[in-house]
Design an enzyme around this catalytic site. Structure first.
Site, PDB file in Angstrom:
ATOM      1  N   MET A 274     -58.661   8.727  60.104  1.00 16.04           N
ATOM      2  CA  MET A 274     -58.553   8.965  58.668  1.00 16.04           C
ATOM      3  C   MET A 274     -59.261  10.235  58.220  1.00 16.04           C
ATOM      4  SD  MET A 274     -56.656   6.593  57.449  1.00 16.04           S
ATOM      5  CE  MET A 274     -56.959   6.916  55.718  1.00 16.04           C
ATOM      6  N   ARG A 275     -59.936  10.929  59.145  1.00 11.98           N
ATOM      7  CA  ARG A 275     -60.685  12.114  58.723  1.00 11.98           C
ATOM      8  C   ARG A 275     -59.759  13.172  58.141  1.00 11.98           C
ATOM      9  NH1 ARG A 275     -63.748  12.854  62.913  1.00 11.98           N
ATOM     10  NH2 ARG A 275     -65.651  11.982  62.036  1.00 11.98           N
ATOM     11  N   ALA A 276     -58.545  13.300  58.695  1.00 10.16           N
ATOM     12  CA  ALA A 276     -57.618  14.314  58.204  1.00 10.16           C
ATOM     13  C   ALA A 276     -57.260  14.070  56.741  1.00 10.16           C
ATOM     14  CB  ALA A 276     -56.359  14.331  59.067  1.00 10.16           C
TER      15      ALA A 276
END
Length: 693
Positions: A274-276
């Protein structure tokens, strides 16, 4: 103090300048990784950014740059009382590739900690970079354990130093910028993901723009102060725009429709985790603030995707980073929310042209928009392109000559087991063979040769205990002196030099066999990338052997050479082994601590070359040269068919290594390559002793 090249005088490099400015507006974006060839002003642009950042208010006398408005309650120099404080310029701290862990995170005086119970802490580069820029040139060459410490601090906002029960914690929030030349090796995918944005830079091919770069650089070198004065107004305007964008940032709204576009884009490009999504949201918000808007648009999302996703969709080191812009546009259009009803006879509010990046937004060059003029860089003298020194030149297409077959594609690579060199080495940190390292499990202790870095507490106490009465110990504290301190010796893993010697002769020319061979070598290259090895490639066919790729950390360059390798001609096996011997001899002089692993890919046939004599005997003699020097080796036996001569096995015995068949490679048993090199060398030694007896 030396004058830095002005940021606004940099020619071109729009994406690089935009990414740096967005991080200056919102450090929460997560930093920038700049990838590109040498001589493209990567370092010049990063260093110039520091001059644009606003001054930083700090607590007077605090070594950790605490904010006087909200000082860190856990600051080692604290506690601090809230007050007006003082101002200092924003810092840009450079982390050298060869820095130690103590230099990065700081160091404790262990002797004082044991004897007096005092936390005598010397801050490191992370403390110096707090509330500024931390710049790592050639970040791909930094040791893994330093990268882990660096990125952990960047993610958490603080640094922890733990030594034998003594703990110090301090704030460490900074703008992380790394630069790298992909020719010298890639970062691991999980580390790439920790950089918020990435940009690719290359020197312009436009002669007029190149002329302007040279003209400005020469003017700067002739009179740096006068050149900087010419750009002072542009620098001041850009500095003011950063301050204004920072002030506007909290007011920017991120609507549900925009969030849906961000999530859909990340899903469409199959990025992990989910970092993107989070980075894209922060980047799009910073883009809106930079353009002077309080609402994020679809164009902001598109620009954020181009900066935040390319490095996150790589699946192997052989995949080039990039993004399919047509697919991006289709995804954004598919998930585009309903636009607000336009005013009668008025423009469509909130559209991508309403104050977007092309209209005085980031990277915009219009004087009324306050954007950065599309000017260019002033590469530092050391950054001037020098194509003749390129370590990995672009491979030229090889044509199949007489008696040769054109190159065939490699089969799909597969997972390999660990190849390792026997014994205990002392090479560069990696993930392959056993070695004495700074990190790993503790195996013993020794007297420190220089500064103490890893205390062996039990050995230190044992050394100090017999002298307590003579030293007049009266209280509970242990009287410790310098001579009592003991350094912990540790065992971890090192990176090796994996040198491939690949038979490209006519006997290997069968397409199915050569495709399988290339697939196996690609698998080993992928393993070498993951284990932080250097790789080299020697090929032999016709009458001679050649070094297709000198030892390098760039496995994708090795893969490119392998992909273009044609086959045909005779089998100069001895020439291939001698060429490999020469390469290893030179590398031992350059880097004596890095141990080699020789992988010979052949069917074992020797049918001549330039040297006169029996080809089989010459090959055996060349193999014994490697065995005499103790080079760990393995032979990948590519012989196929119902009748096999076993020549590759004989070659492996002469090398003092092991052999594995091509069928075993295809069965994912490639671990047999060096499953027990030590046992193979022991067998060779026993045979030699029997012959001598």
């Amino acid at each position: 103090m030396s004058t830095r090249y002005p940021f606004t005088a940099v020619v071109g490099m729009d994406d690089l300048r935009l990414a740096l400015l967005l991080n200056a507006v919102s450090p929460a974006v997560g930093g920038v990784l700049v990838r590109g060839e040498k001589g493209t002003a990567k370092s010049t642009a990063v260093r110039a950014l520091a001059e644009l950042l606003p001054a930083v208010p700090v607590v007077a006398g605090c070594r950790f740059s605490c904010d006087p408005a909200s000082p860190d309650p856990g600051c080692p120099d604290g506690p601090h009382e809230a007050g007006p404080g003082a101002e200092r310029p924003a810092r840009m701290v450079e982390l050298p590739v060869g820095a130690s862990e103590d230099r990065l995170v700081g160091s404790l005086d262990i002797e004082k900690a044991l004897a007096e119970g005092v936390k005598a802490f010397e801050p490191g580069l992370l403390a110096d970079a707090h509330r500024g820029i931390l710049y790592v040139d050639e970040v791909n060459l930094l040791h893994d354990h330093l990268i882990d410490l660096l990125l952990d601090a960047a993610a958490m906002g603080f640094s922890h130093v733990e030594r034998e029960g003594v703990s110090v914690r301090h704030a460490a929030r900074f703008l992380l910028v790394g630069t790298m030349n992909p020719e010298e090796g890639e970062l691991r995918p999980q580390l790439l993901d920790r950089f918020g944005l990435t940009v690719e830079v290359a020197a312009s091919r436009d002669p007029e723009q190149r002329v302007e770069v040279v003209r400005r650089r020469l003017a700067f070198e002739d009179d740096p102060a006068a050149f900087a004065a010419r750009w002072a107004d542009e620098e001041a305007a850009l500095r003011g725009r950063i301050v204004a964008a920072r002030a506007l940032l909290p007011q920017v709204t991120l609507g549900d429709a925009v969030l849906l576009q961000i999530a859909a884009t990340c899903a469409a490009f199959e990025v992990d985790g989910m970092r993107a999504d989070i980075v894209m949201a922060r980047t799009a918000t910073a883009l809106a603030a930079w353009a002077g808007r309080t609402e994020v648009t679809s164009e902001d999302v598109r620009q954020a995707a181009l900066l935040a996703l390319p490095h996150r969709r790589r699946r192997s080191p052989f995949d080039a980073p990039g993004l399919d812009e047509d697919k991006l546009d289709e995804t954004l259009e598919q998930f585009k929310g309903e636009d607000p009803e336009p005013e009668p006879d008025g423009p469509d509010d909130g559209g991508p042209d309403d104050g977007g990046p092309g209209d005085g937004g980031p990277g915009g060059g219009g004087p009324d928009g306050g954007g950065i003029p599309p000017q260019g860089d002033g590469p530092a003298p050391e950054d001037v392109p020098a194509p003749e020194e390129a370590p990995v030149p672009e491979p030229a297409p090889q044509r199949a000559g007489a008696g040769e077959r054109a190159a065939v594609k490699a089969a799909e690579p597969f997972r390999t087991k660990v190849l390792s060199v026997p014994g205990l080495g002392e090479g560069a940190a990696g993930r392959r063979s056993r070695a004495r390292t700074e990190h790993g499990r503790t195996t013993g202790s020794t007297r420190p040769r220089g500064a103490l870095t890893k205390l062996h507490l039990a050995a230190t106490v044992q050394a100090a205990a017999p002298h307590q009465k003579a030293r007049g110990r009266t209280g509970r504290g242990l009287v410790v002196r310098r001579d009592d301190l003991r350094q912990a010796t540790r065992e971890g893993r090192e990176g090796n030099l994996v040198l491939f010697a690949v038979d490209a002769s006519g006997s290997m020319a069968a397409r199915q066999r050569m495709s399988a061979v290339k697939g196996a070598v690609l698998s080993l290259l992928l393993d070498a990338y993951q284990r932080r090895d250097k790789v080299g490639l020697v090929t032999f066919r016709g009458r001679d052997a050649e070094v297709a790729l000198p030892p390098t950390s760039s496995v994708d360059a090795a893969a490119a050479r392998l992909e273009q390798l044609p086959t045909g001609g005779r089998t100069p096996l001895s020439a291939g082994l001698l060429k490999a011997h020469d390469v290893l001899r030179v590398e031992r002089l350059r880097d004596p601590s890095r141990r080699p692993l020789l992988v010979v890919v052949t069917d074992g046939r020797a049918t001549g070359g330039r040297a006169a004599g029996d080809p089989v005997a010459l090959a055996a003699r060349a193999a014994r040269l490697h065995a005499a020097e103790g080079t760990a080796s393995v032979v990948v036996d590519c012989e196929t068919g119902p009748v096999r001569l076993g020549l590759a096995g004989q070659l492996a015995r002469e090398l003092g290594g092991t052999a594995v068949t091509l069928d075993e490679l295809r069965a994912d048993a490639i671990a047999g390559l060096v499953r027990d090199v030590q046992a193979g060398q022991a067998r060779h030694a026993a045979q030699t002793n029997r012959r001598a007896a």
